[in-house]
Each structure stands twice: as C-alpha cells, then as structure tokens.
Design an enzyme around this catalytic site. Sequence first.
Site, short mmCIF file in Angstrom:
data_model
loop_
_atom_site.label_atom_id
_atom_site.label_comp_id
_atom_site.label_asym_id
_atom_site.label_seq_id
_atom_site.Cartn_x
_atom_site.Cartn_y
_atom_site.Cartn_z
N GLU A 1 133.19 28.56 10.64
CA GLU A 1 134.55 28.05 10.86
C GLU A 1 134.51 26.54 11.14
O GLU A 1 135.36 25.80 10.66
CB GLU A 1 135.21 28.83 12.02
N LYS B 1 136.44 23.74 8.93
CA LYS B 1 137.41 22.79 9.50
C LYS B 1 137.08 21.37 9.03
O LYS B 1 137.95 20.62 8.64
CB LYS B 1 137.37 22.79 11.03
O1 M6R Z 1 147.39 33.23 6.39
P1 M6R Z 1 145.97 33.67 6.25
O2 M6R Z 1 145.27 33.82 7.54
O3 M6R Z 1 145.85 34.90 5.40
O4 M6R Z 1 145.27 32.51 5.45
C1 M6R Z 1 143.95 32.61 5.02
C2 M6R Z 1 143.41 31.27 4.62
O5 M6R Z 1 144.13 30.74 3.55
C3 M6R Z 1 143.42 30.28 5.78
O6 M6R Z 1 142.76 30.78 6.89
C4 M6R Z 1 142.74 28.95 5.36
O7 M6R Z 1 141.40 29.15 5.14
C5 M6R Z 1 143.00 27.88 6.42
N1 M6R Z 1 143.47 26.68 5.80
C6 M6R Z 1 141.80 27.49 7.15
O8 M6R Z 1 142.03 26.49 8.08
#
Ligand code: M6R
Length: 614
Positions: A487, A491
């Site tokens: 993670e 980031k």
């Molecule tokens: O809304 P969600 O949790 O399903 O989204 C999943 C990913 O698109 C989201 O976590 C993405 O990786 C973020 N931009 C990370 O910071």
Amino acid sequence: MCGIVGYLGNGNAYDVLIKGLHRLEYRGYDSAGIALVAPGGKLNVFKAKGKVENLETICNDKDTDASVGIAHTRWATHGEPSDCNAHPHYSEDGNLALVHNGTIENYKLLKDALEEHGCKFHSETDTEVLVQLIEYIKINNKCSLLEAVREALHQVVGAYAIAVVEKNDPDTIIAARQSSPLVIGIGDDETFLASDASPFVEYTKDAVYLNDGEIAVIRRNEPLKVLNLENRESKIDVKTLEMSISQLEKGGYPSFMLKEIFEQPTTLRECIRGRVVENGQRVIISGVRDHKEKFLNAKRIVIVACGTSWHAALIGKYLIQEMCHIAVEVEYASEFRYSNPVLGKDDIVIALSQSGETADTIAAVKIARSMGAFVFGISNAVGSSIPRETDSGAYIHVGPEIGVASTKAFTGQVMVLTMIAMAIADLRGTLTADEIAGLGKVILKMPELVEHVLKLNDKIERLSLIYTYARNFLYLGRGYNYPVALEGALKLKEISYIHAEGYPAAEMKHGPIALIDAEMPSVIVAPRDHLYEKIVSNVQQVKARGGSIIAIVTEGDSVIRNIADHVLEVPEVPECLSPIITSIPLQLLSYYIAINKGKDVDMPRNLAKSVTVE
Ligand code: M6R
C-alpha cells in the site's frame, strides 16, 4: 469513472451544474462539458479539455442562462481527452444532448449501422453513438424522447448512467442506469441527478437511487417517475442522505488527501462506534450476527477487491485466518471473474470496495451470487451498488473520501475487517472472551493512537525533502505489514509518479535485492512483532548493499535504529492492529514527496476515484 450531473428547477442551472462537477471531479478530470436548454428553444453546449476550471473559463463570456441542463466530467475510455471527445455529445441535428458514464460495448456495430443510414460522427467516443441512435429512433419512429431512449437502451450492450435533454423541451430530463451509479435528488420544485449525491446535498437530503435497467423521467412540476425498460413503473424509494457539506470541503487543509489523512482518528471512531461495545468486551457486526449460520458453517472465505482495497483484503486474510481458522483467498476482482472460479454454498465471498461501484468488483459479486456463494459487501459509499447487490454487509463509515489516493478508507477497511474477524471468531469460539476483550480495549484506543502517529507529520515532511528526487523505491514488510508495504508503494506511485515496488521482505533475496544500491531507498515496515528478528536480517541485507533505509519501527526500538538511516517510531499495538498504525507514516511520506514535486495529489494524472469500467 466520469461524473454526470443534471438539474431541472427554477434556479440557475449553470451554477448548480458547475459546482456539482467540481464535487464529481474525483471521478475523472481530463475534460468537462455542459449542455443548457436555454429559453427560446436553444441548446447551448460548452466543452473544454482539462479540469472543470477550464470549462468555467470558456463559459465566462457565454450565455449560460437556463434552468435545466446536464454536465459531465470525463475519464477517457474511447478517444483521447480533447474538446471534441468531451461530453455532452449531441445528435447531428443538434436537437439532443447526452452525458454518459460507462462504456457502450457494441458501439462499433451500432455506429456502422448508423453510418450506413447517413449519420455523421464527430468524435471518437462510444457515447456519441448512443445520442445519434436515440435521435435516429426518435425521428424514424416519430416517438417521444422517453420512447426513443427506451428503445435505444434495448439495443445497447454495456454500462451506462446517462442523462438526455432536448432543445425544444426545457421541462424534461430523461436519465437511465445500467451498471453505473445514478442518484436523483428531489428538492422543492427542483430535481437533481448525479453520479453520487454530493452535487445536491446542500439543496436536498431526499434521494432516490436508481436500479439497473431503470429510466427516470424528470419533468417540471411533476413528481419523479421511474420506469423499467419494459415501461413498467417502479415504486419510488426515497432515502435520506446522511452526508454533510463539511465532509465535501477541504476544511482549511490544502488538499483533500491531507484532510483525509488527518481525519483518521475521527473516521476510525465513527467506524468503531456501536460495534465495539461494553468497554471493548463485545464486538457486534450486525451483518455477521444476522447470518450466523453462514459464518458458522463457512468452509472458505474469498475476498475480492481492487487496488488499495485489495491490500486491505490481504490484511483481512491474515486477520481471519489467525482469529477464525477459516481458509481465506484474496483475489483481484478483475482476475477473479475470468479465472473460472469454483464456489459453492459453503463459501463466503467478501467484496471490498470503498466506492461500492468498482466495475470489476461488482462483476465478481454477480458471479459469486450466481454460483450460490453468500456474498458480504464492505463499502464506504452508502446506497452504492455493492451494498445493494450483496446478501449482507457492513459500511466502513469514514465519510466521503474525495482524494483519489485512498487513505482513511484503507484504515477504515482494515478496522472493519478486524471487527468482522473478531465477530466471526466469537461465533465460532476460536477466540476466547478474554482475547476479544483484550483486543476490544485496544481498538477503542486506536483513534488516540493514530492521533499520536500523526504527530510525526513535521518530521516526515522534513524527511521527504531528502528523498523527493529518488527515481525508485522499494517498500518491504512481513506478515501483517507486507500488505502495508504494498500500500505504501502504491501511494507513492499514484501521486508522485515515482516507481516503487512493494515486496514481502523475505522475498527480496529472490530477485529485487539486485536493484539495491545507493540510489534506491528502501522503506521497511518493521514494528516489534513475531517476525521482528527476521526483518532485522532483511534490514541488514539492504544496508550491506549500500541502500539507504527509512524504517517504521515500534517506539523504543534500539536495534533497527542503529542500522537504518531514518526511523519513524510508532506506538506498540497487538500485531493484528499494527497495519492501521504503520500505514499512516507511509501515507504522509508519499504525500509530502508528491507535494515537493509539485504534483496535484487529489487528482493524479490518468486516475479516477471510482473505476466503473472494466
Ligand atoms: O472503490 P474501490 O475501493 O473499489 O476502489 C479500488 C481501487 O480503484 C482504489 O483503491 C485505488 O487503487 C485507489 N486509487 C488507491 O489509492
């Protein structure tokens, strides 16, 4: 991705729509546009490449007087970001304008057919095909806009949330949804529509979430009507919004991302509230309690998610396996759906998604349900698709997350997974009452502990200056903190555009160790846990190869302190709760590196918050 907004009422449509677009900009920001049905049968369409502010600039000297209109902020799928590909798209005779979130999969087939009938296209988008098709049907069948929309939607394959307006009818908007979110706001003599409720929360708290296959007919001075594609009227279910405007504003912070990082003590408190009770002795997750038998009999749990949520899911695997002794598999939703999954009635599938609208995760939910598995959704966005399409679930309750880089949603997800694991362990008797109470007490203190970690802010800001110009980073962790390393790397990548790899620290020696030199900093997540001695060796291995090290360690650590170049000390907590603590310095580090590089942390290039395309 893409955000759509619409307004019909007595106010100034332009003002409502532009403000709404700013709220939805997190969904895509490569171009924006607006269509206003002006008095006297005029349809004014303005579009601009880039963010919504560019659209505002070009509209400055234009006639924007109207009380009905639709608008769009785009994340490109078909056709590069350009003025021409920006929505709204209009029919060839300029009679209709349409905004669309989603993708029309059979657009090529439809486009070829329309071209054979003499239709000319001006953009490279799939959306233009839909508006031309509606107009074609309307003219040829001599039917109303509503009928033409319904007939066109029978012909398209794909995902859509759309809104259509007609030049000669300032009193109607037709909207529809299939696999892309759409919510209608019902105010006093005015109606709103949007991809989420944020554009109209200050005007009304009454919202109607459209279901797949529904068409909304918004008419001036008439109550909202919702029909399905077979023209049967649906019952209108008005929900009361819980969202507040302050949640949608930066509240004095320079960015949503920093605000959301600093909100974490509060959001964790909200997430825990009413769930860890009686001074920590009991954990209540109603979505688990109400389906006891399923959790008692489960043979396996599969967690499906994408991106940051997938990292939280990996932590969920460690939590559930340790506390509940149930085998857990974690799958990328996008791969799961094409992997010929084998599921049955003894399986529980947990769908984890902040937005509740990620297309791949929704598709995984549908497959899992069709195979008879019990599906449990964990989401943040109230009323979104995943909570509505699952058998049971839990909200993370961290409030709207607007920064594209997920921060408070990640810690909220990990916290909810922790409480779910404890609730299941309680049911199955795999944790004792004392063990639950011991963890419960610490959970109640987590908001305070996170507040304490946030005091590292200034130190991390200074530290970031040393590493701003590194070209590559390695993030390492073990056990519960391996997903934290993943993670941390994500980031950094997504907001600073620096290449970073997250790795299980012990895997480093099987390849990535070759990358280490003085130019390649490693961020090592090494709190004092049962793998501590092991990770100390990994830290030594990096040092021996001349790599510089930033280590996240437990307060009072004296071993790694003497090896690493920089240490960030965090309070000691039980191992299973450590990701919530150790992830925070990594959020801040990526934030400050990106800021030092002058990047827009809230709207990083090429990304969108809600990924509603495959
Ligand atoms: O809304 P969600 O949790 O399903 O989204 C999943 C990913 O698109 C989201 O976590 C993405 O990786 C973020 N931009 C990370 O910071």
